[in-house]
Each structure stands twice: as C-alpha cells, then as structure tokens.
Design an enzyme around this catalytic site. Structure first.
Site, mmCIF file in Angstrom:
data_model
loop_
_atom_site.group_PDB
_atom_site.id
_atom_site.type_symbol
_atom_site.label_atom_id
_atom_site.label_comp_id
_atom_site.label_asym_id
_atom_site.label_seq_id
_atom_site.Cartn_x
_atom_site.Cartn_y
_atom_site.Cartn_z
ATOM 1 N N SER A 163 -3.579 77.093 13.600
ATOM 2 C CA SER A 163 -4.674 77.800 14.263
ATOM 3 C C SER A 163 -5.851 76.864 14.568
ATOM 4 O O SER A 163 -6.460 76.943 15.623
ATOM 5 C CB SER A 163 -5.163 78.952 13.372
ATOM 6 N N GLU A 212 0.752 80.774 19.981
ATOM 7 C CA GLU A 212 -0.316 80.935 20.981
ATOM 8 C C GLU A 212 -1.477 81.762 20.447
ATOM 9 O O GLU A 212 -2.052 82.576 21.165
ATOM 10 C CB GLU A 212 0.233 81.568 22.266
ATOM 11 N N GLN A 257 1.729 70.135 19.923
ATOM 12 C CA GLN A 257 0.360 70.362 19.463
ATOM 13 C C GLN A 257 0.330 70.631 17.961
ATOM 14 O O GLN A 257 -0.202 69.857 17.188
ATOM 15 C CB GLN A 257 -0.256 71.529 20.237
#
Lengths: 672, 672
Positions: free
Chosen positions: A144, A429, A137
């Site tokens: 962010s 995360e 990702q």
C-alpha cells in the site's frame, strides 16, 4: 445430453425483451456484436477448452496456459484482430497469463509515462510482442505504501547509467504477473537517487531476460512466488519476485514524461503535469469496477439457473412418498432474498461502471486542457467505487456458491475458481480499506471547506454535500406506506441524508481532537462507514440516472426499475442501523422498505432467468455445469465427475501400498 | 533463519498469564496436556510434513494422503494410543482422509443405530480397521430434504434380503467422504419398502468393495465426484458417488435399534425411542461448533502475528526517506476493528462449544431415562449455534486472509486452504439457512404456547422468552455513558429485548396469514433474522456465564471479560438496525456502545499476541509462514516461494514451444 432446454418454461415467463436487454447490458449494439462474435470464436475453438484445468499440477497448468496464450496471439495475428477485438479474445479465453499484464499494465505504463521518443522505441516492440513486459511496483515488504519502496535507481554520471539495486530482502519485487518465468522486460519502480539525493519513486524500463536464450541477465535473480488461492485461478500465471544486484541500465530507460535526469545528473520536471499519474489510476480502477460487475454477474447467472433447476422439499403430502415434484429452490423467499439483491447489484455495478468510463473520458479531456479541478473528486469516486464493488462482488460470488448448496463446492460448478480468481481485486490496485480512508479524507476536506450555514454549490457526485443545511436540519423522510418507496427521489434523499449525516458526525467528532491525524486515526472505522454510505449513494444515484435515459425494448426499462428499487431497498434493510441512528428514517419506514422489498422479489421472480440470459454468457465462458444454458445439470455433474483422474483406475493407485496392508492388519511391518 | 523471536517485544507486553490461559482454552489441564503431547508428536514426525501439498496433482495429493493416513494408523497401533489420543493425532495430522469419516460417522452410526448384536459383529471389524466405512446419505438430487431420498431398500421375503437400488440418476449417492476410492463398507440410507409399502428412510450396512482385491462388488458403480474448492482442502479425500443396481444384502444389515423388519417382512418398532436419532444430530453439530472455534482461532492467530510483524506507512517525516520505521499494521484502528472482534468470537465460540458439550451430556442422560422434555430446545440450540458459528467462522477466516493483504493470498500463508477446508461446514450437516428456519419454527412454537399476558416459566436458553411482558412493555435500556456498557446484565438485557421483540413481531405478522405455512414461507427472511438474534444472545450469555466460573491465572479473567464485552458490543454495532428498530436501544446508546468498543480495542492491543499464543498451535499445525511463532516472516516467504516446481528450472519448461516462437515472430508457423 438430451438436447432439450430444461429452463424453457422459465424463459417463457420473462416479461421483457431479453435480446434488447442484452444490448443494454453490453452498453451498445456495437459492443454487443463485437463481444458476441469473439465469444463464439473462443467457445468454438477446442484449443481454448477449460477441461481438466483444476486437476493439473502447477507445472502442467502453467504450460497449458502458455499454450493457450500463444494460440490466442496466433489467432489474433492470423485474423488481424483490432486491439479491441484482441482484448475481447483474451477476456473470453478466461485464463490469466502474462498477456494480461503485458497489455493491461506494461504497455499502458509506457504510453502514460514514456516520452514520445521512448514510446517510439518501445511500443512497436511491445505491441508486436517481440518483448514481453510486466509491471514491477509492489515489494515483499511494501504494498500500500508506494512511497516506502526500497529498490534504488542510483544515477551514475560516469557511465550515464542508472544502477538498479535491491538493498534488502524486503525490497525484492514481489507479485508482478508474468515476472516469475516469462517477462523479458519490466517497468520497475525504484527510488531515484542522483548525487546522493532521493527524489522518490520513479519508473524504469529494465530488461530481465536475454532475448536469445531467455536466461536472466547478470545481477538479476528472478522466480515464481509460489501457489496462490484456488486450484486454477492465479496459479496459471507466474506472479514473480526479482532481486537486482547493481544492474546497470541506460539513462534513457527512466520513464521521463513527467520528470527527467539530464546527462549531468540534474533532476528536472517537464511541463507535463504530475496529475496525469492520477489519471492512470482512475483508468485502471474504473476497469476493475466493470470487472466486478462481470464477475458477480457470472456467479449470479450460475446460481439463478441452478436454483431454478434444483428442487428440494415440497408440499407436505409429497414428502413421504418421495414421488411428488418438489419446490424449485428459487421459489423460497430465503433464496430470493439472498440471490435477487446480487442480481440487482450486478446491474447496478454495470451501470456505475459505464458512468465511470464517461467520467474518465471527461477527466482526460480536462487534464489535457490543464484543468485539474475535477481530479480529486474523480479520484475519490473511482477509489471508493473500486472498493465498494469489489468487496460486494467477492462476497456475492461466495454467497452464490453457498446458494448452490453442496454442489457449489465442486470445481465443476465454476464458482470456487471464480471466487479465487476475483477476490484479489479487493487487495490489488489499492487495498479496499485504504481506499475508503482516502475517500473519507476527501469527504472531510470537502466539508471543512464549506462556509458554515447555508447551501453551497459543489459539483459531481458530492453535489449533495452542498445541501448540508437542508439535510441536517429540515429533511425528514415522508414515506408512509410501502409504495412510497417506489419513488426515485424518496430513495435518493434517504441515501443523501444518511451519507451527509454520517459524514457530518465524523467531521464534528474530528474537531474534538487537537491533532487532526490522531483524530483521523482514532475515528477511522467511523470514517470508513461514512465513505461506504457515500459510495452506496453514488451507485444508487447512477442507477436512477440510467433509468432517465431512453431505453429500448419491450418491458426492459420496467425490469431495470424493479432492479434499481430492489438494489436500493436491500441496502436500506442491510444498513438500517445507519439510516435509523442518523434519523434519516424511522423504524416504521425501515420496516416498510422491508415490506416493499418482499413485493419486489415477487416481481423479479418470473424474469430472473431472462435477466441472467441477458448477460449473454456462453457455456464456455461460464465454465459451470450448474449454470449451463440448458439446465441439464445432473447428467453433466455426473459426466464431469467421471473425468477426475482418480477415476482412471477402478482400484486406487496406492491400494497395494497403503490400504491392503491396513485392512490385512499388516501395517506394522509395512514400509510407508 | 536467525533463531531470534521477532515477536518477543509483543509477548513481553501481555498483561496476563499466557500459560494459564492455554489451560482455559483447552478446557482443562488434562485436555491441554494430552493435546499438547500429541501435537508435538505429530509436528516432530517428518512423515506428516505438509510440504508441497498445494502443488501436487490430484492423484499425487490423494496418494500422499493415503500414505499419511496409513502412517497415522501405524503410529496409533504401535504406541497403543487410546481412542481419544488417536483422535487428537488425526486432528493434528490435519489432512482429510477416509479415516475422519470412518471414525467420525461410520462407527458412530453403528453405535447409535445398531442393535447389540450388530454392534458386536461390526464394531470390532471397524475399530481394527479390517473394514473401512463411510456414511452414504446425501444424493445427487437430495441434500437438505432427507425424507426425499430416492434410493430404495426393498425387502424380499423369499431370500430374506434387502435389495438396494438406485432408481434414477438423481438417486446416486453423492458426497460421502472416502466413498470414491477407499471405503469397503457404507451405512446407506434408503427408503425401506416391505410388501410395496414405503416406511421412509432407514440405514443399511452395505459392502461396497471386495476385501480381497478391493474391486467394487457386482451391481455397484462407484467413483470420485471430482475436484473441490481449493488446491488441497477436501481434494485430499475421495468424496464419492455410488449407484446400486439391485444389490442384495442380508436382512440383518438393516440398522435395527429403533425399528426392524421381521423374517416375515413385518415392519415393527422396538422399545428404543426414535428421539435418539435427534440426540445423534445434537452430538455431531456440537462438535462442528468446536471446529468453528478452532478454524477461526487458527486464522486469527495467523493474522494477528503477521499484523504485528508487517509494517506499512509511518509518521509523515519517515515516509519520503523510506528509512524510518513504519507503523505495525496492528496499530491501525481499521485493522483492530476487523481483527479483534474475530479474536473475541473465537473465544466466544470456544466457550459456547464447551457449554454445548455439557448440554449434550445432559441430554443423553435424560434421553436414556426416557425424558424427552429438553430435546426440542437442545436440538434448536445446536442447530442454531452450528449455523451461527460456522457462518461467522468462514467469513472470519476470509477476513483474516484479507487482513494479511496480498501475502494472505499465497497458499504459504495457510489461509486459503484453511478457508477452503472449513467453509463446507456452512452446508454439510444442515444448510445454515435451513437450520435457522428450524430454530425460528421452534421459537414461534414456543411463543404460540405462551398464555397471553404475564410471565411464564421456560427452561434453558429460551427462559428469557418467558419474560415477554417485561421486555415488550416495561424494558428500556438504561445506558447513559460509555462505561455503562461494561455491565453483563445491561448487555444481556439488550440482547434479550432485541431477540424477543424480533420474535414477537414475527409471531404477530404470522397471525395475519390464514395459511400458517404460507405465512412462514412469506416471512422466512424475517424469521431467519429473529433466529440469528436468538442465537447471538445464547453465545453472549454463555460467555458471561463462563466468567462467573472460577478462572485461575494472573489477569486471565480480566482478559476474558474484555473479550466478552468486545464480542457483545461489536455485535450491537454490526446489528444496530435490529436494536434500534425494536427500540431496544436508542441512537445515543448505540453510539456509546461504539465508543466503548474503541476503548476495548485499546485494552486488547498489548495482549493480542499473548491471546493467540494461548491457542497453543504449533507451526506445523498452523501451516503458515505468516503466522509462524517467531514472526520471521520475510525469509520464510522467500524460502517457500523458491520451492515452487516452476522454480525447478531457470528457463520455463515450455519456453521453446510457446515463448521463443512468439518473441521471434515465428508463431504463425508453429504447431501449438
């Protein structure tokens, strides 16, 4: 080693049933038994030794980790371990490898976002490890802001394929674990484009390497992103980068559970709700909260045991002669006031993690019944608690290291690596500050929806906000002596008052801005502080809730009560500015909290070794000479030192080249 | 690289003369010129490259450091550098080796504690590096409590020798840098025993290794203590252990400036006062304060430049398309509120370090004139400021790393190593908590000597304590609007009130204990907090004092004023509990301080790159792709990643052994 238990005296002082506390810590008798069995299996297997990990070069370390991962999979297969047992095994092997990302992110991504057909095709391959997957990702230029990812997946109706492409350097995928040298496949997040139209970021299964010779497939440039913090830590895993140069993949490798692209190139949504994606975030983050409690508890266990062994200074009359027995450093109040709140935090985070697990189960059931009502609150809870617990655990591990003095700085203490391997949890995360801003946004939204005046019924962890009127107008803390602080409701109300008043002040200040988003940006520091107050309240309240359960074992509940008060009162002391400035407490009451805190330290003191023994960590898992179970610290420190490769030869390798000519003043003629 | 300056726009915004600020930071034009010249010399010498440092194995790293140290000494000799220039050269080489301990501790120990004869004998050998020395004080079992050291030096009148001996495992010397593999000599601290009588700890020059073949001398067991925090950091140096088995040294190798043992074995004191030893501690600790400002400023420089390059999120309308320009992360208030106070702290610590340098010079002159009156205060000042600045700098470096998001976790960011190499400063030369307790003890003593009621004249940094009556009774802060916080006296008084009230509360609580030492121990946490309040006041007051000097350069003083207010107000915000509970401020005033703080962030924003450029750090010294001067971050990150040894081969080394059999389901038959 002399075989005796140097901490036996400390253990004999415990005023509770340590074995029963082990079960409370593990969550259930079953969880204790499984984890304990697998821990012993790993600790007893010489293939899983942690020896020398710190002194290996990057290549050696990486190779050694691959060996362990292969051995782990071999044992899992041989023993026919269940998925749960296998996961415990990887946990106790305690060395990051591609396996963590494969099982922890790749497989869940397919389960969560793949259609039934896709799951039927890919999951058997993945669960047999015929393919190894990663989760791609983050990009070099985008972390962010997921919506800002640059990688594109352009649908080509002619070939019925997607063309995965990295248009810029900053669009290189960057960070996925296992990507650099190992993964054969990845779930790649890219902007879906059909007929020139951008539909935002979606997931695609992309094969990266040949299953024949492991070479990267055409159009794929892939590699390792280099060394990271610490000597071992994340350096055992190949966090990698990948760049795509017009890589074609079949249309059915887009993860299509929520939305699809048809053969004709039409972008359509399925009946599966998008909100499920947030459910997955809740899942991952609640696991991180549990990780935080584990990481912190390991550090606390090491620091507590060593503090009970280490002696420094003593009564005046012993000082000069050097023959008297010095004081155990754990008996110093300065040591206690730093260590014991961390011990209490480890327990607090454990229980709030348990609660989050329940919250996730509850949420999943609701989502499956198309009830999305609790999602925003569950999302805010996990985001906030992930932030709170990981920041506190990371800082706490370093504090534990410092509590071990100079020796804590040695890799053999286990603490530097523990820190280096845990601290990225503050960033991955969801960056911890970004998450707190999300919590704050949720809180402001909650307040803005309240009808003015009166109380209002809210559910979940924000219920207290419904009692705004009470807390803004009527409430005043009724503590008059130190013992008054030993009442759960008194503590709870003080935390609720502080949180609600900070939130309300932010909400009021926001109204002064014509542009809400400008106001939010301008006041973001205050909003972060309010979000922290809210999250601390949740942890305190769930600890209190835990104590309302039936807890077995002689003295176990009493110990947990002490830790609960200790946790809460240390937060009051540390954040007294918040409590005082909001008028939730007066200076006298804050001072009484501090007095009560000191009494609690004295209560914890005899039980401290028992309380860390209850974590049930093997010496193998702890990986620390300072934290070893028997407390025989000094011979072990010496033994570990002797193993350093520099000690392989008596005279240093390079003596002839770089030292001898210097000492003999012949350096000017030397070739260096 | 494209050669353009990606931060040019930021640089053009600076509202002050950056070149002039460089001189203020350096301390003088002369200091700027010398350091700048040597920095360029080092940066331009390929032998000093920092490349690959993180990926080397321990042995390779150590060897490479020895090469650099030899090359450094060769250049120092060739160029005939002065001692000051040589010290700058070692500073910019920026890799810990035996040379730091030799010059920083061994040579000063002989200068400080040796007689003139001893200096005449040993200093020429040491300054020509015909011998390499280390400083062996700390033992495996004894750090903070120097008086508890176990190593013995027993005088044998028959042979006129001392017998150096390690009676226990815990008496092994442990930690001295350069000891493990390199040092030929050491100043060893041991209990002096004559005729069975223990005279406490004294220093002895002990030869460890042969000057012919570098083998340890008989009776000496010596080695490296193993890996430490980080991949590079202190692993480049051989912190070592040594055990003595009845090692004989001549009587004249006891360092005899202050006390001596005569030929007859009589222990006598010279006319040189013992207090000189404390002078040496003041010297070392004021240097550490300067180190703290340097380490923190490096981290701030990296984080500030990267925060100006990094963009994340943007205005709503750009988010979806991904084509719009995102916001520089330095424009987020949450980023500013974490970074800018650290920038201000770096400057604050720089100036308090400058003041400590003056204090040390002043103290030395007084000591030489047998005036010991200012010693206790100077000692408390440096102990407290060493503690305060190193703790804040260590935390600040980690905060800067987190401010760089995920990429800060890469070794190529320079930040993990910067942290690992700096953080032991919190422990060595006095554990930071132990030092604060010493400060607290000094403060309590100062207060206990005050006549009750009235004001009293005290000198130095404790002068304000003489105004106790004013602060305990009359004082109230007169801030009514945010701008009122921009007055140096208002700030100073608030800090003085807070410190004195915290100290006084401790002093009062102490009187409740019959046993003073029990009281001190029981209240030690409060005492530490009072000591911190005192030390923060000193830093603030010295920053204010600096601004009263004549400071040249367009806009330079204005920038420093802004930073000074920012530093002070951020401390008020962070410690608002102290200010509120002591009634030094009311909640409204604390809130106004916070408002003013926000305005100051906006003032600093355009100047931030100029303010870090003023540190004048070369890219070589910074050693960070995120902090590089030209801001061309992404290509450099990619370039650094490609250099990792894991990328030397396309397919991983161990693919055939550990990955292929796994993917092919042939693991059960594989030998692992």
């Amino acid at each position: 080693m002399d075989g005796s238990d140097h901490l036996a005296h400390e253990r004999s002082k415990a005023q509770f049933d340590v074995e029963k506390m082990k079960i409370v810590w593990a969550g259930s008798l079953y969880a204790f038994q499984v984890s304990n069995r697998i821990a012993r299996l790993v600790a007893g297997d010489p293939a899983f030794t942690k020896e020398n990990r710190a002194v290996l070069s990057r290549r050696e370390l990486f190779k050694n980790t691959l060996r362990k991962a292969a051995h782990a999979w071999k044992r899992i297969t041989e023993l026919g371990l269940s998925e749960e047992e296998a996961s415990w095994l990887r946990f106790y092997v305690d060395e990051l490898s591609y396996a963590y990302v494969h099982w922890g992110m790749f497989v869940p991504a397919i389960k969560g976002s793949g259609t039934e057909d896709q799951q039927n095709k890919w999951l058997p391959l993945a669960t047999n490890m015929q393919i190894i997957g990663t989760y791609a990702q983050t990009e070099l230029g985008h972390g962010s802001n997921v919506r800002g990812l640059e990688t594109t997946a352009n649908f080509d109706p002619k070939t019925d394929e997607f063309i995965i492409h990295s248009p810029t350097l900053t669009s290189s995928k960057w960070w996925p674990g296992g990507l650099g040298k190992i993964a054969t496949h990845a779930v790649v997040y890219a902007r879906l484009i059909t007929d020139g139209q951008d539909h935002g970021v979606h997931g695609f299964i992309v094969q990266l390497r040949s299953l024949d010779d492991h070479l990267p497939l055409p159009g794929i440039t892939v590699g390792d992103i280099g060394m990271k913090f610490g000597s071992g830590a994340f350096n055992s895993i190949d966090n990698g980068f990948v760049r795509f140069d017009h890589v074609h993949i079949p249309r059915n490798q887009m993860l299509m559970r929520v939305s699809q692209v048809t053969r004709e190139g039409k972008y359509v949504h399925s009946i599966v709700p998008r909100q499920l994606v947030y459910g997955a975030m809740v899942y991952v983050r609640q696991i991180i909260v549990v990780d935080a409690s584990i990481a912190l508890s390991r550090a606390v266990c090491i620091a507590a045991r060593y503090s009970a062994v280490r002696r420094q200074f003593g009564s005046e009359n012993h000082e000069i002669s050097g023959t008297g027995v010095e004081t155990q450093v754990i008996d110093y109040k300065t040591q206690q006031s730093r260590l014991f709140p961390l011990l209490a935090s480890a327990y607090a985070f454990r229980f709030v993690g348990e609660w989050l697990k329940w919250l996730y189960t509850d949420l999943t059931q609701k989502l499956e019944a198309n009830d999305f009502s609790t999602l925003p609150e569950a999302h805010a809870c996990t985001a906030g608690l992930k932030s709170l617990t990981t920041s506190a655990a990371a800082d706490g591990i370093e504090e534990c290291r410092k509590l071990c003095g100079g020796h804590g700085y040695l890799t053999s203490s286990g603490l530097p690596e523990l820190y280096a391997v845990f601290v990225p949890a503050c960033t991955y995360e969801g960056d911890n500050i970004v998450l707190l801003l999300q919590v704050a946004r949720f809180l402001m939204k909650t307040i803005s929806k309240l009808p003015s005046g009166g109380n209002y019924k809210l559910s979940g962890a924000t219920a207290y906000i419904g009692h705004m009127e009470h807390y803004l107008i009527k409430y005043s803390c009724n503590v008059q002596k130190a013992e008054d602080w030993l009442k759960p409701n008194t503590i709870l109300e003080a935390f609720e008052a502080r949180a609600i008043r900070m939130c309300f002040a932010c909400a009021q200040n926001l109204t002064k801005f014509a542009d809400q988003s400008e106001g939010f940006s301008e006041l973001s520091t205050d909003l972060v502080e309010a979000a922290i107050a809210h999250c601390q309240l949740i942890v305190v309240s769930k600890f209190i809730k835990k104590l309302q359960q039936n807890i077995e074992g002689n003295g176990v509940k009493q110990q947990l009560e002490t830790l609960c008060y200790l946790y809460a009162l240390h937060l009051i002391h540390k954040n007294s500015g918040d409590f005082l400035s909001t008028g939730s407490l007066n200076p006298k009451q804050a001072s009484l909290a501090n007095d009560q805190l000191r009494s609690l330290y004295a209560k914890v003191r005899p039980n401290v070794i028992g309380l860390v023994d209850a974590f049930n960590y093997s010496d193998h898992f702890l990986g620390s000479v300072l934290g070893c179970y028997d407390g025989n610290v000094y011979p072990k420190l010496y033994e570990e030192a002797c193993k350093d490769p520099l000690n392989d030869s008596v005279v240093a390798d390079a003596y002839g080249e770089y030292i001898q000519p210097l000492l003999n003043q012949q350096l000017l003629n030397a070739r260096l």
